[in-house]
Enzyme design. Sequence first.
Site, PDB file in Angstrom:
ATOM      1  N   ASP A 177       0.831  -1.220   0.000  1.00  0.00           N
ATOM      2  CA  ASP A 177       0.000   0.000   0.000  1.00  0.00           C
ATOM      3  C   ASP A 177       0.857   1.259   0.000  1.00  0.00           C
ATOM      4  O   ASP A 177       0.397   2.332  -0.394  1.00  0.00           O
ATOM      5  CB  ASP A 177      -0.961  -0.003   1.202  1.00  0.00           C
ATOM      6  N   GLU A 178       2.128   1.121   0.424  1.00  0.00           N
ATOM      7  CA  GLU A 178       2.969   2.320   0.542  1.00  0.00           C
ATOM      8  C   GLU A 178       3.260   2.979  -0.803  1.00  0.00           C
ATOM      9  O   GLU A 178       3.657   4.139  -0.854  1.00  0.00           O
ATOM     10  CB  GLU A 178       4.291   1.990   1.250  1.00  0.00           C
ATOM     11  N   TYR A 200      11.962   3.092   0.213  1.00  0.00           N
ATOM     12  CA  TYR A 200      11.407   1.732   0.104  1.00  0.00           C
ATOM     13  C   TYR A 200      10.200   1.743  -0.835  1.00  0.00           C
ATOM     14  O   TYR A 200      10.095   0.926  -1.759  1.00  0.00           O
ATOM     15  CB  TYR A 200      10.998   1.227   1.502  1.00  0.00           C
ATOM     16  N   ALA A 202       9.469   3.862  -3.085  1.00  0.00           N
ATOM     17  CA  ALA A 202       9.873   4.175  -4.459  1.00  0.00           C
ATOM     18  C   ALA A 202      10.398   2.932  -5.162  1.00  0.00           C
ATOM     19  O   ALA A 202      10.120   2.688  -6.346  1.00  0.00           O
ATOM     20  CB  ALA A 202      10.945   5.270  -4.455  1.00  0.00           C
TER      21      ALA A 202
HETATM   22  N1  NAD Z   1       5.150  -7.092   5.968  1.00  0.00           N
HETATM   23  C1  NAD Z   1       4.243  -6.243   5.511  1.00  0.00           C
HETATM   24  O1  NAD Z   1       3.513  -5.618   6.302  1.00  0.00           O
HETATM   25  C2  NAD Z   1       4.086  -6.029   4.025  1.00  0.00           C
HETATM   26  C3  NAD Z   1       3.006  -5.251   3.591  1.00  0.00           C
HETATM   27  C4  NAD Z   1       2.844  -5.062   2.226  1.00  0.00           C
HETATM   28  C5  NAD Z   1       3.726  -5.624   1.340  1.00  0.00           C
HETATM   29  N2  NAD Z   1       4.768  -6.367   1.777  1.00  0.00           N
HETATM   30  C6  NAD Z   1       5.676  -6.939   0.778  1.00  0.00           C
HETATM   31  O2  NAD Z   1       5.684  -8.339   0.980  1.00  0.00           O
HETATM   32  C7  NAD Z   1       6.971  -8.868   0.661  1.00  0.00           C
HETATM   33  C8  NAD Z   1       7.507  -9.647   1.849  1.00  0.00           C
HETATM   34  O3  NAD Z   1       7.570  -8.778   2.969  1.00  0.00           O
HETATM   35  P1  NAD Z   1       8.030  -9.326   4.396  1.00  0.00           P
HETATM   36  O4  NAD Z   1       7.520  -8.398   5.417  1.00  0.00           O
HETATM   37  O5  NAD Z   1       7.717 -10.767   4.473  1.00  0.00           O
HETATM   38  O6  NAD Z   1       9.606  -9.129   4.266  1.00  0.00           O
HETATM   39  P2  NAD Z   1      10.830  -9.787   5.062  1.00  0.00           P
HETATM   40  O7  NAD Z   1      11.841  -8.707   5.173  1.00  0.00           O
HETATM   41  O8  NAD Z   1      10.364 -10.464   6.308  1.00  0.00           O
HETATM   42  O9  NAD Z   1      11.349 -10.918   4.073  1.00  0.00           O
HETATM   43  C9  NAD Z   1      11.961 -10.632   2.853  1.00  0.00           C
HETATM   44  C10 NAD Z   1      12.636 -11.890   2.366  1.00  0.00           C
HETATM   45  O10 NAD Z   1      13.213 -11.621   1.064  1.00  0.00           O
HETATM   46  C11 NAD Z   1      14.525 -12.152   1.045  1.00  0.00           C
HETATM   47  N3  NAD Z   1      15.324 -11.380   0.076  1.00  0.00           N
HETATM   48  C12 NAD Z   1      15.744 -10.104   0.162  1.00  0.00           C
HETATM   49  N4  NAD Z   1      16.468  -9.779  -0.927  1.00  0.00           N
HETATM   50  C13 NAD Z   1      16.502 -10.882  -1.719  1.00  0.00           C
HETATM   51  C14 NAD Z   1      17.084 -11.184  -2.969  1.00  0.00           C
HETATM   52  N5  NAD Z   1      17.795 -10.265  -3.648  1.00  0.00           N
HETATM   53  N6  NAD Z   1      16.927 -12.424  -3.483  1.00  0.00           N
HETATM   54  C15 NAD Z   1      16.211 -13.364  -2.821  1.00  0.00           C
HETATM   55  N7  NAD Z   1      15.648 -13.130  -1.619  1.00  0.00           N
HETATM   56  C16 NAD Z   1      15.787 -11.907  -1.075  1.00  0.00           C
HETATM   57  C17 NAD Z   1      15.039 -12.018   2.460  1.00  0.00           C
HETATM   58  O11 NAD Z   1      16.123 -12.905   2.710  1.00  0.00           O
HETATM   59  C18 NAD Z   1      13.783 -12.345   3.272  1.00  0.00           C
HETATM   60  O12 NAD Z   1      13.685 -13.735   3.500  1.00  0.00           O
HETATM   61  C19 NAD Z   1       7.846  -7.689   0.277  1.00  0.00           C
HETATM   62  O13 NAD Z   1       7.879  -7.592  -1.121  1.00  0.00           O
HETATM   63  C20 NAD Z   1       7.119  -6.487   0.870  1.00  0.00           C
HETATM   64  O14 NAD Z   1       7.357  -5.323   0.128  1.00  0.00           O
HETATM   65  C21 NAD Z   1       4.974  -6.569   3.113  1.00  0.00           C
END
Ligand code: NAD
Length: 371
Positions: A177-178, A200, A202
């Site tokens: 949503d960001e 982030y 962006a």
């Molecule tokens: N957590 C939230 O509230 C939320 C809300 C909306 C969207 N998202 C999106 O959901 C997705 C997951 O978020 P999250 O909170 O689980 O994140 P997180 O930080 O817990 O996990 C991210 C994972 O991606 C892996 N990673 C990072 N760079 C990598 C790369 N280059 N190659 C392979 N793996 C890589 C990391 O090792 C980690 O396991 C993200 O894309 C985030 O933008 C999260």
Amino acid sequence: MRPNGTLLITGGLGFLGSWTVEEAVRRGYRVIVVDALTYAANPDNLRELRAGFIAPTVRHIWSPVRYEGERGIPLLRPSDSDRFEPSDDVRSTVEKFLDSDLDVLTLLSSVEDYDLMKLLMEYVDGVIHLAAETHVDRSIEDAWDFVRAEILGFYSSIDAFRRVKGTSGKFVLVSTDEVLGEIMEGAADESAPLMPRNPYAAAKASQEHFAQSYMNTYGTPITIVRPTNAYGPRQHPEKFVPKIILNALSDEPIPVYGDGRQRRVWIYAEDVAVGIMDVYERGNPHEIYHIGSDDEMENLELVRRILAMLGKPESLIKFVEDRPGHDRRYALRWERMRALGWSPKTPMDEGLRRTINYYRERYADGSSIRR
Ligand SMILES: NC(=O)c1ccc[n+]([C@@H]2O[C@H](COP(=O)([O-])OP(=O)(O)OC[C@H]3O[C@@H](n4cnc5c(N)ncnc54)[C@H](O)[C@@H]3O)[C@@H](O)[C@H]2O)c1
């Protein structure tokens, strides 16, 4: 061959990634995870599944994999009980996995490895892309890792998909949503313009621009989902909800940015994972879906609620200088998900109770919180 085929889930060792892997396995998919095992990843997140690990076998283009936690986070090394199998032949490892009874194969690599991603596309029916750097505060300090993971990583993943699969299969990009920026009044539907306001956001918006351009230019069957703020077990302790819980459990001050009156909408991680899988299975290609909920509240209210559940005093709240460019409010309309038959199922008190139990059990020994 599983009835539902094989899925590639990137970032599957992270918070939402691991919930999504679990939901996919529950629905009968076999899953290949590609995860760079950054500080935010935790192999424990998938340990309950019948999973195989293989060591980093492929080029890490930007940085070596870090196995150890930092800032007091427990070690993240896969344990001896994992089937940890160094291999430099990814193809035969994948084929062996597909012949086995394992649910999940985890490849420890960056999604930036384009050759690896192309090879994997030959074996999977669809992709759910979650790999990302995700902590806004870190992106404000320095956004290089975000540019690499989000932009180069997503480009590698989507272009490998296009070249190998053309217009067949399905690709779900998990955005946020960001990307819409601050929504001060009402709620934004899926047609709202992208207005990212921190590095982030962006980087995530850049992913969406590439995705839209691939849909238009090549007809690539991409679906975008934008979840709101998720909370639940397995989230990295640097994030807001775990930080509140862990600091409260050890009677340490809970830092609250600015006046604490920023408003966020919260959703339990499992509900997000179910939504992502519903979109994968029933969503339309070239469509955007908002994964939202009705649990909107001020940050301060959330802290107070958790403190009350833990029986801890509000005197633990410590107001600290606001972070630059801090968005006051996010809010999504999510009728499209409702039309798909999805809605969040976990009441906030229940979700918070499960989350508190997870961190209490896991970090019961105070020393392990800040090792
Ligand atoms: N957590 C939230 O509230 C939320 C809300 C909306 C969207 N998202 C999106 O959901 C997705 C997951 O978020 P999250 O909170 O689980 O994140 P997180 O930080 O817990 O996990 C991210 C994972 O991606 C892996 N990673 C990072 N760079 C990598 C790369 N280059 N190659 C392979 N793996 C890589 C990391 O090792 C980690 O396991 C993200 O894309 C985030 O933008 C999260």
